[in-house]
Structures are given as C-alpha cells and as structure tokens.
Motif scaffolding. Structure first.
Motif, short mmCIF file in Angstrom:
data_model
loop_
_atom_site.label_atom_id
_atom_site.label_comp_id
_atom_site.label_asym_id
_atom_site.label_seq_id
_atom_site.Cartn_x
_atom_site.Cartn_y
_atom_site.Cartn_z
N TRP A 1 0.72 -1.21 -0.26
CA TRP A 1 -0.17 -0.02 0.18
C TRP A 1 0.76 1.43 -0.10
N TYR A 2 0.44 2.19 -0.79
CA TYR A 2 1.45 3.61 -0.88
C TYR A 2 0.22 4.70 -0.71
N ARG A 3 0.92 5.68 -0.35
CA ARG A 3 -0.14 6.95 0.03
C ARG A 3 0.82 8.23 -1.29
N GLN A 4 -0.27 8.87 -1.73
CA GLN A 4 0.21 9.87 -2.58
C GLN A 4 -0.58 11.16 -2.10
N ASN A 5 0.18 12.11 -1.85
CA ASN A 5 -0.22 13.42 -1.61
C ASN A 5 -0.41 14.13 -2.96
N SER A 6 -1.36 15.00 -3.18
CA SER A 6 -1.62 15.50 -4.49
C SER A 6 -0.46 15.88 -5.18
N GLY A 7 -0.20 15.32 -6.22
CA GLY A 7 0.68 15.94 -7.06
C GLY A 7 2.21 15.63 -6.72
#
Lengths: 116, 112
Positions: free
Chosen positions: B34-40
C-alpha cells in the motif's frame, strides 16, 4: 532517511525533442525502476533494471525509451522523440530486494514532463 | 476489473473515524503493498504484506490479505486531517522483474 532524488522536477519540451530524466537511487539499493502517471490515471510500470540490464519492461516502453546507469549513482530515462501523449509524471524508484520484499520501494518525488 | 482495483474510489470521513479501503487483484502475487500519494507528489510506501501473511499492523495501519479471494484491505484507525491523500494498492508477482501493478486508488478526505 534516505531518499530517491529526481531532477528536474518539471520539464517542458517540444514534440519530437529528446529528454533525459535523471534519478539518484538510494545508494545500497540494487533494483531500479521507472513508472509514469498520466494526470488522473493510475501509476503504470515502465521498466525495471538490475545488474546493468533491463529485467522487465512494459508495452509502453518501446524503442523510443531507454534507460542507463552511466555511473555508480545515476539512473536515467531517455525519451528519444517525445510525443504529446508522453506528458505525464515520471517516477523513479529503487528497492533493496526484488519485489520490494524487505521494505517496499522508495519512490522519488517525480518529474512532471509536459510535451507541447 | 483490472489487477489492483480499489474501492471505494473516494471516501470522506470525519477526523477520529476509521477509514477502510479495499483492493482486489486477479493474478497470483508475491506480495501486496500500500502506498500513499499526496496531491501531485511522490508515492510513499506504507506497508507490505507477503502472500503467506494474513494480517499486518504498523502504527494506525492494519492491512489484511485474503489470497483465496484475491483481496486486501487497508484500515486507518483514528484518522487525522493529515491522512487526506490518495491510497494505492500495488501487487508484485513472481518472475516479473519486480514490476508493481497499481490500482486506481482511493481518494481519502478526512475533515477536521
């Protein structure tokens, strides 16, 4: 904490031009990867690289793409003749173990490529 | 559906509530991440679960894996506004050169 560094953060290029995206993976990592994410779409695998050769590549990674590890630290992605549809965020990643089995993959912050 | 499909596509909750995201996949896997990505921004690795594991915890994160159903879930407990981000599952198969296949992601919004 060790980081994967990508340069430049933004690149605007004319269609048909060559671009080189640069990455410095984490120093003790052995596996290197490029992914891309077109705006609003999922992250797509491009290529994996180990022991100075390509391990796996996707259908996207056609003859206009190439990768290189020119020295002990840099890992580059070259797009020979850019097309409008190459506009995307390109992410470099590295891992200590294959499939990221130890601690996953470490991704860089990305290079936003805009082809005009 | 494609490998690594998440649901819901978007989730909006209040701070303090739990958030559950689900992921389904099609082929056999070596592990699921699982990965997380903040906008951009870039992708941040959260947690990895191996194919022979059923559950794993890391801080406020709990991930489960059901290989018989080819599905995984990510639970974030006691959510905070700072958890607002997109969350992606990614599968790593065997003999695939370390290729990760990502899902479309779940966009989580945690309201203060």
């Amino acid at each position: 904490e060790p980081e994967v560094t990508q340069t430049p953060s933004h690149q605007v290029t004319q269609m048909g031009q060559e671009v080189i995206l640069r990455c410095v993976p984490i120093s003790n990592h052995l596996y290197f990867y490029w992914y891309r994410q077109i705006l609003g779409q999922k992250v797509e695998f491009l290529v994996s690289f180990y022991n100075n050769e390509i391990s796996e590549k996707s259908e996207i990674f056609d003859d206009q793409f190439s990768v290189e590890r020119p020295d002990g630290s840099n890992f580059t992605l070259k797009i020979r003749s850019t097309k409008l549809e190459d506009s995307a965020m390109y992410f470099c990643a590295s891992s200590e173990a294959l499939t990221g089995m130890k601690e996953g993959y470490t991704f860089g912050s990305g290079t936003r490529l805009t082809v005009v | 559906s494609q490998q690594g499909e998440e649901d819901p596509q978007a989730l909006s909750i209040q701070e303090g509530e739990n958030a559950t995201m689900n992921c389904s996949y099609k082929t056999s896997i070596n592990n699921l991440q699982w990965y997380r990505q903040n906008s951009g921004r870039g992708l941040v690795h959260l947690i990895l679960i191996r194919s022979n594991e059923r559950e794993k915890h890391s801080g406020r994160l709990r991930v489960t894996l059901d290989t018989s159903k080819k599905s995984s879930s990510l639970l974030i407990t006691a959510s905070r506004a700072a958890d607002t981000a997109s969350y992606f599952c990614a599968t790593a198969g065997y003999n695939q050169g370390g290729k990760l296949i990502f899902g479309q992601g779940t966009e989580l919004s945690v309201k203060p």
